[in-house]
Design a protein around this motif. Structure first.
Motif, PDB file in Angstrom:
ATOM      1  N   PRO A   9     -28.245  22.586  52.872  1.00  0.00           N
ATOM      2  CA  PRO A   9     -27.060  23.426  52.762  1.00  0.00           C
ATOM      3  C   PRO A   9     -26.062  23.029  53.846  1.00  0.00           C
ATOM      4  O   PRO A   9     -26.444  22.854  55.004  1.00  0.00           O
ATOM      5  N   ALA A  11     -24.526  20.177  54.151  1.00  0.00           N
ATOM      6  CA  ALA A  11     -24.520  18.744  54.479  1.00  0.00           C
ATOM      7  C   ALA A  11     -23.213  18.083  54.048  1.00  0.00           C
ATOM      8  O   ALA A  11     -22.860  17.007  54.538  1.00  0.00           O
ATOM      9  N   GLY A  14     -20.769  19.361  48.425  1.00  0.00           N
ATOM     10  CA  GLY A  14     -19.597  19.813  47.670  1.00  0.00           C
ATOM     11  C   GLY A  14     -18.354  19.021  48.035  1.00  0.00           C
ATOM     12  O   GLY A  14     -17.596  18.581  47.162  1.00  0.00           O
ATOM     13  N   THR A  31     -23.889  24.147  40.786  1.00  0.00           N
ATOM     14  CA  THR A  31     -24.575  25.374  40.336  1.00  0.00           C
ATOM     15  C   THR A  31     -24.207  26.539  41.257  1.00  0.00           C
ATOM     16  O   THR A  31     -24.060  27.663  40.787  1.00  0.00           O
ATOM     17  N   ARG A  36     -21.397  31.661  41.867  1.00  0.00           N
ATOM     18  CA  ARG A  36     -20.380  32.471  42.566  1.00  0.00           C
ATOM     19  C   ARG A  36     -19.304  32.950  41.598  1.00  0.00           C
ATOM     20  O   ARG A  36     -18.831  34.077  41.710  1.00  0.00           O
ATOM     21  N   MET A  53     -29.391  34.879  46.173  1.00  0.00           N
ATOM     22  CA  MET A  53     -28.475  34.109  47.025  1.00  0.00           C
ATOM     23  C   MET A  53     -28.219  34.808  48.352  1.00  0.00           C
ATOM     24  O   MET A  53     -28.195  34.173  49.402  1.00  0.00           O
ATOM     25  N   LEU A  58     -33.757  30.649  46.626  1.00  0.00           N
ATOM     26  CA  LEU A  58     -33.307  29.983  45.407  1.00  0.00           C
ATOM     27  C   LEU A  58     -33.363  30.949  44.230  1.00  0.00           C
ATOM     28  O   LEU A  58     -34.256  31.791  44.149  1.00  0.00           O
ATOM     29  N   VAL A  64     -31.491  28.651  35.867  1.00  0.00           N
ATOM     30  CA  VAL A  64     -30.552  27.575  36.173  1.00  0.00           C
ATOM     31  C   VAL A  64     -30.725  26.348  35.282  1.00  0.00           C
ATOM     32  O   VAL A  64     -29.756  25.675  34.938  1.00  0.00           O
ATOM     33  N   ASP A  84     -24.042  18.864  41.808  1.00  0.00           N
ATOM     34  CA  ASP A  84     -24.030  19.279  43.221  1.00  0.00           C
ATOM     35  C   ASP A  84     -24.835  20.575  43.342  1.00  0.00           C
ATOM     36  O   ASP A  84     -24.436  21.601  42.812  1.00  0.00           O
ATOM     37  N   GLY A  85     -25.985  20.487  44.004  1.00  0.00           N
ATOM     38  CA  GLY A  85     -26.819  21.683  44.161  1.00  0.00           C
ATOM     39  C   GLY A  85     -27.862  21.827  43.075  1.00  0.00           C
ATOM     40  O   GLY A  85     -28.564  22.829  43.014  1.00  0.00           O
ATOM     41  N   GLN A  92     -37.208  21.628  38.541  1.00  0.00           N
ATOM     42  CA  GLN A  92     -35.844  21.442  38.015  1.00  0.00           C
ATOM     43  C   GLN A  92     -35.578  19.963  37.727  1.00  0.00           C
ATOM     44  O   GLN A  92     -34.984  19.603  36.710  1.00  0.00           O
ATOM     45  N   TYR A 137     -12.905  24.750  52.832  1.00  0.00           N
ATOM     46  CA  TYR A 137     -12.153  24.338  54.017  1.00  0.00           C
ATOM     47  C   TYR A 137     -13.057  24.514  55.216  1.00  0.00           C
ATOM     48  O   TYR A 137     -14.131  25.102  55.120  1.00  0.00           O
ATOM     49  N   HIS A 141     -12.196  21.358  60.940  1.00  0.00           N
ATOM     50  CA  HIS A 141     -12.114  20.005  60.357  1.00  0.00           C
ATOM     51  C   HIS A 141     -11.116  19.883  59.212  1.00  0.00           C
ATOM     52  O   HIS A 141     -10.456  18.866  59.082  1.00  0.00           O
ATOM     53  N   ASP A 162     -23.494  34.213  52.137  1.00  0.00           N
ATOM     54  CA  ASP A 162     -24.730  33.552  52.590  1.00  0.00           C
ATOM     55  C   ASP A 162     -24.486  32.581  53.745  1.00  0.00           C
ATOM     56  O   ASP A 162     -25.370  31.839  54.123  1.00  0.00           O
ATOM     57  N   ARG A 171     -31.875  29.574  54.491  1.00  0.00           N
ATOM     58  CA  ARG A 171     -31.565  28.534  53.497  1.00  0.00           C
ATOM     59  C   ARG A 171     -32.107  27.179  53.938  1.00  0.00           C
ATOM     60  O   ARG A 171     -32.551  26.380  53.106  1.00  0.00           O
ATOM     61  N   GLN A 199     -21.067  11.601  59.899  1.00  0.00           N
ATOM     62  CA  GLN A 199     -19.821  10.882  60.155  1.00  0.00           C
ATOM     63  C   GLN A 199     -18.638  11.730  59.692  1.00  0.00           C
ATOM     64  O   GLN A 199     -18.798  12.732  59.005  1.00  0.00           O
TER      65      GLN A 199
HETATM   66  P1  AP5 Z   1     -24.853  26.088  46.986  1.00  0.00           P
HETATM   67  O1  AP5 Z   1     -23.509  26.617  46.755  1.00  0.00           O
HETATM   68  O2  AP5 Z   1     -25.263  24.831  46.314  1.00  0.00           O
HETATM   69  O3  AP5 Z   1     -25.077  25.984  48.541  1.00  0.00           O
HETATM   70  P2  AP5 Z   1     -25.880  24.939  49.461  1.00  0.00           P
HETATM   71  O4  AP5 Z   1     -26.718  23.902  48.885  1.00  0.00           O
HETATM   72  O5  AP5 Z   1     -26.573  25.844  50.398  1.00  0.00           O
HETATM   73  O6  AP5 Z   1     -24.800  24.070  50.000  1.00  0.00           O
HETATM   74  P3  AP5 Z   1     -23.396  24.429  50.484  1.00  0.00           P
HETATM   75  O7  AP5 Z   1     -22.458  24.604  49.349  1.00  0.00           O
HETATM   76  O8  AP5 Z   1     -23.532  25.561  51.465  1.00  0.00           O
HETATM   77  O9  AP5 Z   1     -23.058  23.127  51.330  1.00  0.00           O
HETATM   78  P4  AP5 Z   1     -22.490  21.715  50.854  1.00  0.00           P
HETATM   79  O10 AP5 Z   1     -23.554  20.683  51.068  1.00  0.00           O
HETATM   80  O11 AP5 Z   1     -21.843  21.789  49.527  1.00  0.00           O
HETATM   81  O12 AP5 Z   1     -21.430  21.508  52.007  1.00  0.00           O
HETATM   82  P5  AP5 Z   1     -19.835  21.600  52.005  1.00  0.00           P
HETATM   83  O13 AP5 Z   1     -19.266  20.394  51.361  1.00  0.00           O
HETATM   84  O14 AP5 Z   1     -19.347  22.932  51.554  1.00  0.00           O
HETATM   85  O15 AP5 Z   1     -25.913  27.207  46.611  1.00  0.00           O
HETATM   86  C1  AP5 Z   1     -25.797  28.531  47.082  1.00  0.00           C
HETATM   87  C2  AP5 Z   1     -26.976  29.350  46.605  1.00  0.00           C
HETATM   88  O16 AP5 Z   1     -26.987  29.375  45.165  1.00  0.00           O
HETATM   89  C3  AP5 Z   1     -28.362  28.806  46.980  1.00  0.00           C
HETATM   90  O17 AP5 Z   1     -28.756  29.231  48.268  1.00  0.00           O
HETATM   91  C4  AP5 Z   1     -29.214  29.390  45.856  1.00  0.00           C
HETATM   92  O18 AP5 Z   1     -29.515  30.735  46.093  1.00  0.00           O
HETATM   93  C5  AP5 Z   1     -28.305  29.319  44.649  1.00  0.00           C
HETATM   94  N1  AP5 Z   1     -28.468  28.058  43.878  1.00  0.00           N
HETATM   95  C6  AP5 Z   1     -27.526  27.102  43.661  1.00  0.00           C
HETATM   96  N2  AP5 Z   1     -28.023  26.095  42.935  1.00  0.00           N
HETATM   97  C7  AP5 Z   1     -29.325  26.421  42.664  1.00  0.00           C
HETATM   98  C8  AP5 Z   1     -30.373  25.773  41.965  1.00  0.00           C
HETATM   99  N3  AP5 Z   1     -30.203  24.573  41.395  1.00  0.00           N
HETATM  100  N4  AP5 Z   1     -31.578  26.389  41.921  1.00  0.00           N
HETATM  101  C9  AP5 Z   1     -31.775  27.593  42.498  1.00  0.00           C
HETATM  102  N5  AP5 Z   1     -30.826  28.258  43.180  1.00  0.00           N
HETATM  103  C10 AP5 Z   1     -29.607  27.678  43.272  1.00  0.00           C
HETATM  104  O19 AP5 Z   1     -19.609  21.462  53.578  1.00  0.00           O
HETATM  105  C11 AP5 Z   1     -20.001  22.464  54.487  1.00  0.00           C
HETATM  106  C12 AP5 Z   1     -18.929  22.677  55.558  1.00  0.00           C
HETATM  107  O20 AP5 Z   1     -18.878  21.548  56.410  1.00  0.00           O
HETATM  108  C13 AP5 Z   1     -17.522  22.850  54.984  1.00  0.00           C
HETATM  109  O21 AP5 Z   1     -16.797  23.761  55.767  1.00  0.00           O
HETATM  110  C14 AP5 Z   1     -16.931  21.442  55.096  1.00  0.00           C
HETATM  111  O22 AP5 Z   1     -15.544  21.495  55.230  1.00  0.00           O
HETATM  112  C15 AP5 Z   1     -17.610  20.899  56.340  1.00  0.00           C
HETATM  113  N6  AP5 Z   1     -17.868  19.462  56.265  1.00  0.00           N
HETATM  114  C16 AP5 Z   1     -18.249  18.746  55.177  1.00  0.00           C
HETATM  115  N7  AP5 Z   1     -18.425  17.442  55.483  1.00  0.00           N
HETATM  116  C17 AP5 Z   1     -18.173  17.341  56.810  1.00  0.00           C
HETATM  117  C18 AP5 Z   1     -18.190  16.250  57.744  1.00  0.00           C
HETATM  118  N8  AP5 Z   1     -18.525  14.984  57.359  1.00  0.00           N
HETATM  119  N9  AP5 Z   1     -17.878  16.512  59.025  1.00  0.00           N
HETATM  120  C19 AP5 Z   1     -17.546  17.773  59.427  1.00  0.00           C
HETATM  121  N10 AP5 Z   1     -17.514  18.835  58.600  1.00  0.00           N
HETATM  122  C20 AP5 Z   1     -17.824  18.636  57.305  1.00  0.00           C
END
Ligand code: AP5
Ligand code: MG
Ligand code: ZN
Length: 214
Positions: A9, A11, A14, A31, A36, A53, A58, A64, A84-85, A92, A137, A141, A162, A171, A199
Protein backbone atom coordinates in the motif's frame (compact mmCIF):
# COMPACT_ATOMS: atom_id res chain seq x y z
CA UNK A 1 -0.47 -5.31 -23.22
CA UNK A 2 -1.90 -6.76 -19.99
CA UNK A 3 -0.16 -5.47 -16.91
CA UNK A 4 -0.49 -6.11 -13.19
CA UNK A 5 0.89 -3.63 -10.67
CA UNK A 6 2.24 -5.21 -7.49
CA UNK A 7 3.49 -3.41 -4.42
CA UNK A 8 2.73 -2.50 -0.84
CA UNK A 9 0.00 0.00 0.00
CA UNK A 10 1.38 3.41 -0.92
CA UNK A 11 4.19 2.05 -3.09
CA UNK A 12 2.92 4.16 -5.98
CA UNK A 13 0.92 1.58 -7.93
CA UNK A 14 -1.88 4.03 -8.65
CA UNK A 15 0.48 6.88 -9.55
CA UNK A 16 2.38 4.73 -12.06
CA UNK A 17 -0.69 2.89 -13.38
CA UNK A 18 -2.25 6.22 -14.39
CA UNK A 19 0.85 7.16 -16.36
CA UNK A 20 1.02 3.75 -18.01
CA UNK A 21 -2.66 3.99 -18.98
CA UNK A 22 -2.08 7.38 -20.59
CA UNK A 23 1.09 6.49 -22.45
CA UNK A 24 -0.13 3.18 -23.85
CA UNK A 25 -3.82 4.20 -24.13
CA UNK A 26 -5.20 1.31 -22.15
CA UNK A 27 -7.69 1.47 -19.26
CA UNK A 28 -6.49 1.77 -15.66
CA UNK A 29 -8.50 -0.60 -13.49
CA UNK A 30 -8.11 0.00 -9.76
CA UNK A 31 -10.18 -2.22 -7.47
CA UNK A 32 -9.61 0.23 -4.63
CA UNK A 33 -11.05 3.07 -6.78
CA UNK A 34 -14.00 0.87 -7.76
CA UNK A 35 -14.75 0.14 -4.10
CA UNK A 36 -14.36 3.80 -3.10
CA UNK A 37 -16.74 4.86 -5.88
CA UNK A 38 -19.26 2.28 -4.63
CA UNK A 39 -18.89 3.50 -1.05
CA UNK A 40 -19.50 7.04 -2.19
CA UNK A 41 -22.63 6.03 -4.11
CA UNK A 42 -23.84 3.95 -1.15
CA UNK A 43 -24.25 0.71 -3.13
CA UNK A 44 -24.58 -2.72 -1.46
CA UNK A 45 -21.08 -3.62 -2.66
CA UNK A 46 -19.76 -0.37 -1.20
CA UNK A 47 -21.38 -1.00 2.17
CA UNK A 48 -19.90 -4.50 2.35
CA UNK A 49 -16.43 -3.40 1.20
CA UNK A 50 -16.24 -0.46 3.61
CA UNK A 51 -16.40 -2.63 6.73
CA UNK A 52 -13.22 -4.41 5.60
CA UNK A 53 -11.41 -1.44 4.11
CA UNK A 54 -11.79 0.74 7.20
CA UNK A 55 -10.04 -1.94 9.24
CA UNK A 56 -7.20 -2.27 6.74
CA UNK A 57 -8.37 -5.78 5.82
CA UNK A 58 -8.86 -7.22 2.35
CA UNK A 59 -12.35 -7.42 0.95
CA UNK A 60 -13.25 -11.14 0.53
CA UNK A 61 -12.11 -12.67 -2.78
CA UNK A 62 -15.68 -13.48 -3.86
CA UNK A 63 -16.61 -9.78 -3.84
CA UNK A 64 -13.77 -8.80 -6.14
CA UNK A 65 -12.92 -11.63 -8.54
CA UNK A 66 -16.09 -11.61 -10.70
CA UNK A 67 -16.04 -7.86 -10.81
CA UNK A 68 -12.55 -7.80 -12.33
CA UNK A 69 -13.09 -10.80 -14.60
CA UNK A 70 -16.15 -9.03 -16.07
CA UNK A 71 -14.36 -5.72 -16.36
CA UNK A 72 -11.39 -7.07 -18.34
CA UNK A 73 -13.75 -8.55 -20.92
CA UNK A 74 -15.28 -5.21 -21.83
CA UNK A 75 -14.54 -3.77 -25.26
CA UNK A 76 -12.13 -1.08 -24.08
CA UNK A 77 -9.85 -3.81 -22.71
CA UNK A 78 -9.29 -5.47 -26.09
CA UNK A 79 -5.78 -3.97 -26.46
CA UNK A 80 -4.86 -4.48 -22.83
CA UNK A 81 -5.22 -2.88 -19.43
CA UNK A 82 -3.32 -2.09 -16.28
CA UNK A 83 -4.66 -3.73 -13.13
CA UNK A 84 -3.90 -1.79 -9.95
CA UNK A 85 -4.61 -3.47 -6.62
CA UNK A 86 -5.69 -6.76 -8.13
CA UNK A 87 -4.80 -9.58 -7.70
CA UNK A 88 -3.98 -9.30 -4.03
CA UNK A 89 -4.13 -12.93 -2.94
CA UNK A 90 -2.98 -16.18 -4.54
CA UNK A 91 -6.61 -17.33 -5.07
CA UNK A 92 -7.36 -14.04 -6.88
CA UNK A 93 -4.33 -14.56 -9.15
CA UNK A 94 -5.35 -18.14 -9.87
CA UNK A 95 -8.92 -17.08 -10.67
CA UNK A 96 -7.68 -14.39 -13.04
CA UNK A 97 -5.30 -16.78 -14.80
CA UNK A 98 -8.05 -19.39 -15.15
CA UNK A 99 -10.52 -16.85 -16.56
CA UNK A 100 -7.94 -15.53 -19.04
CA UNK A 101 -6.86 -19.04 -20.05
CA UNK A 102 -10.47 -19.76 -21.07
CA UNK A 103 -10.20 -16.79 -23.44
CA UNK A 104 -6.82 -18.02 -24.68
CA UNK A 105 -5.25 -15.05 -23.01
CA UNK A 106 -2.70 -14.27 -20.28
CA UNK A 107 -1.05 -11.50 -18.29
CA UNK A 108 2.10 -10.10 -19.95
CA UNK A 109 3.84 -8.26 -17.11
CA UNK A 110 3.65 -8.14 -13.32
CA UNK A 111 5.49 -5.00 -12.25
CA UNK A 112 6.52 -4.91 -8.60
CA UNK A 113 7.05 -1.39 -7.28
CA UNK A 114 9.42 -1.99 -4.38
CA UNK A 115 9.31 0.43 -1.42
CA UNK A 116 10.40 -0.41 2.16
CA UNK A 117 7.79 -0.12 4.94
CA UNK A 118 9.60 2.84 6.55
CA UNK A 119 8.92 5.06 3.54
CA UNK A 120 5.30 4.03 3.25
CA UNK A 121 3.80 5.52 6.40
CA UNK A 122 5.32 8.92 5.60
CA UNK A 123 3.87 8.88 2.10
CA UNK A 124 0.39 7.92 3.17
CA UNK A 125 -0.07 10.67 5.73
CA UNK A 126 0.68 13.21 2.98
CA UNK A 127 -1.58 11.67 0.38
CA UNK A 128 -4.77 13.45 -0.59
CA UNK A 129 -7.31 11.71 -2.79
CA UNK A 130 -10.19 12.83 -4.98
CA UNK A 131 -13.05 10.41 -4.40
CA UNK A 132 -14.81 11.69 -7.53
CA UNK A 133 -12.24 10.99 -10.24
CA UNK A 134 -9.60 8.90 -8.41
CA UNK A 135 -6.77 11.43 -8.80
CA UNK A 136 -4.16 11.38 -6.03
CA UNK A 137 -1.86 14.09 -4.77
CA UNK A 138 0.79 14.42 -2.12
CA UNK A 139 0.96 17.58 -0.03
CA UNK A 140 4.75 17.75 -0.56
CA UNK A 141 5.56 15.75 -3.71
CA UNK A 142 2.55 16.52 -5.96
CA UNK A 143 0.48 19.31 -4.46
CA UNK A 144 -2.72 20.32 -6.25
CA UNK A 145 -2.76 23.82 -7.79
CA UNK A 146 -5.29 24.97 -5.19
CA UNK A 147 -4.99 23.44 -1.73
CA UNK A 148 -7.70 20.85 -1.05
CA UNK A 149 -9.16 20.99 -4.58
CA UNK A 150 -8.75 18.41 -7.38
CA UNK A 151 -6.96 19.83 -10.46
CA UNK A 152 -8.84 17.47 -12.74
CA UNK A 153 -12.46 17.77 -11.62
CA UNK A 154 -12.59 20.58 -9.05
CA UNK A 155 -13.97 18.39 -6.25
CA UNK A 156 -12.72 18.33 -2.67
CA UNK A 157 -9.57 16.34 -1.75
CA UNK A 158 -9.63 14.16 1.36
CA UNK A 159 -7.35 12.02 3.52
CA UNK A 160 -8.61 8.50 2.85
CA UNK A 161 -10.27 6.82 5.88
CA UNK A 162 -7.75 4.00 5.66
CA UNK A 163 -4.70 6.29 5.53
CA UNK A 164 -4.61 6.86 9.28
CA UNK A 165 -1.27 5.59 10.66
CA UNK A 166 -2.78 2.66 12.68
CA UNK A 167 -4.71 1.46 9.65
CA UNK A 168 -1.70 1.83 7.37
CA UNK A 169 0.27 -0.46 9.73
CA UNK A 170 -2.49 -3.06 9.52
CA UNK A 171 -2.57 -2.78 5.71
CA UNK A 172 1.18 -3.38 5.62
CA UNK A 173 0.81 -6.53 7.77
CA UNK A 174 -1.96 -7.78 5.50
CA UNK A 175 0.20 -6.99 2.47
CA UNK A 176 3.17 -9.01 3.77
CA UNK A 177 0.98 -11.93 4.69
CA UNK A 178 -1.43 -12.17 1.76
CA UNK A 179 -0.12 -10.18 -1.19
CA UNK A 180 3.67 -10.45 -1.10
CA UNK A 181 3.52 -14.18 -2.03
CA UNK A 182 2.36 -13.01 -5.47
CA UNK A 183 5.91 -11.88 -6.19
CA UNK A 184 7.05 -15.52 -6.20
CA UNK A 185 3.90 -16.57 -8.02
CA UNK A 186 4.60 -14.27 -11.00
CA UNK A 187 8.34 -14.87 -10.83
CA UNK A 188 7.52 -18.55 -11.34
CA UNK A 189 5.64 -17.56 -14.49
CA UNK A 190 8.63 -15.52 -15.72
CA UNK A 191 6.66 -12.28 -16.03
CA UNK A 192 7.85 -10.53 -12.87
CA UNK A 193 9.63 -7.18 -13.33
CA UNK A 194 11.01 -5.19 -10.40
CA UNK A 195 11.35 -1.42 -10.17
CA UNK A 196 12.78 0.69 -7.36
CA UNK A 197 9.79 2.68 -6.12
CA UNK A 198 11.83 4.90 -3.78
CA UNK A 199 13.07 6.96 -6.72
CA UNK A 200 11.45 10.10 -8.00
CA UNK A 201 8.08 9.36 -9.63
CA UNK A 202 9.33 10.17 -13.14
CA UNK A 203 12.39 7.94 -12.67
CA UNK A 204 10.15 5.09 -11.58
CA UNK A 205 8.09 5.67 -14.71
CA UNK A 206 11.18 5.73 -16.94
CA UNK A 207 12.20 2.36 -15.55
CA UNK A 208 8.74 1.00 -16.32
CA UNK A 209 8.89 2.32 -19.89
CA UNK A 210 12.24 0.53 -20.31
CA UNK A 211 10.44 -2.70 -19.42
CA UNK A 212 7.32 -2.15 -21.52
CA UNK A 213 9.01 -0.50 -24.50
CA UNK A 214 8.49 2.96 -26.03
P1 AP5 B 1 -6.14 0.25 -2.74
O1 AP5 B 1 -6.87 1.48 -3.09
O2 AP5 B 1 -5.64 -0.62 -3.83
O3 AP5 B 1 -4.98 0.64 -1.75
P2 AP5 B 1 -3.49 0.07 -1.54
O4 AP5 B 1 -3.02 -1.11 -2.24
O5 AP5 B 1 -3.42 -0.01 -0.07
O6 AP5 B 1 -2.65 1.08 -2.23
P3 AP5 B 1 -2.77 2.61 -2.27
O7 AP5 B 1 -3.80 3.04 -3.24
O8 AP5 B 1 -2.91 3.09 -0.85
O9 AP5 B 1 -1.31 2.99 -2.74
P4 AP5 B 1 -0.69 3.04 -4.21
O10 AP5 B 1 0.35 1.96 -4.32
O11 AP5 B 1 -1.73 3.12 -5.26
O12 AP5 B 1 0.10 4.40 -4.07
P5 AP5 B 1 -0.19 5.86 -4.67
O13 AP5 B 1 0.16 5.88 -6.10
O14 AP5 B 1 -1.53 6.38 -4.26
O15 AP5 B 1 -7.06 -0.63 -1.79
C1 AP5 B 1 -7.71 -0.08 -0.67
C2 AP5 B 1 -8.46 -1.17 0.06
O16 AP5 B 1 -9.46 -1.74 -0.81
C3 AP5 B 1 -7.63 -2.38 0.51
O17 AP5 B 1 -7.00 -2.15 1.76
C4 AP5 B 1 -8.69 -3.47 0.55
O18 AP5 B 1 -9.46 -3.39 1.71
C5 AP5 B 1 -9.58 -3.14 -0.63
N1 AP5 B 1 -9.17 -3.83 -1.88
C6 AP5 B 1 -8.76 -3.25 -3.04
N2 AP5 B 1 -8.46 -4.18 -3.95
C7 AP5 B 1 -8.70 -5.39 -3.37
C8 AP5 B 1 -8.56 -6.73 -3.80
N3 AP5 B 1 -8.10 -7.04 -5.02
N4 AP5 B 1 -8.87 -7.72 -2.92
C9 AP5 B 1 -9.32 -7.43 -1.68
N5 AP5 B 1 -9.47 -6.19 -1.21
C10 AP5 B 1 -9.15 -5.17 -2.04
O19 AP5 B 1 0.94 6.65 -3.87
C11 AP5 B 1 0.89 6.84 -2.48
C12 AP5 B 1 1.32 8.26 -2.11
O20 AP5 B 1 2.70 8.42 -2.35
C13 AP5 B 1 0.61 9.34 -2.94
O21 AP5 B 1 0.38 10.48 -2.14
C14 AP5 B 1 1.62 9.64 -4.05
O22 AP5 B 1 1.48 10.95 -4.50
C15 AP5 B 1 2.95 9.41 -3.35
N6 AP5 B 1 3.97 8.87 -4.25
C16 AP5 B 1 3.80 7.97 -5.24
N7 AP5 B 1 4.97 7.67 -5.84
C17 AP5 B 1 5.91 8.40 -5.19
C18 AP5 B 1 7.34 8.53 -5.32
N8 AP5 B 1 8.03 7.84 -6.27
N9 AP5 B 1 7.97 9.36 -4.48
C19 AP5 B 1 7.29 10.06 -3.53
N10 AP5 B 1 5.96 9.98 -3.35
C20 AP5 B 1 5.26 9.16 -4.16
MG1 MG C 1 -3.85 3.10 -5.24
ZN1 ZN D 1 -11.02 14.72 -9.14
Amino acid sequence: MKIIMLGAPGAGKGTQAKRIAEKYTIPHISTGDIFRANIKEGTELGKKAKTYMDQGLLVPDELVVDLVVDRVQQDDCANGYVLDGFPRTIPQAESLDAALAKLNDKVDYAINVEVPDENIIKRMSGRRACLSCGATYHIEHIPPKVEGVCDTCGKELVLRDDDKPETVKKRLDVYHEQTQPLIDYYNGKNILKEVDGTQDMSDVFNDIVKILGE
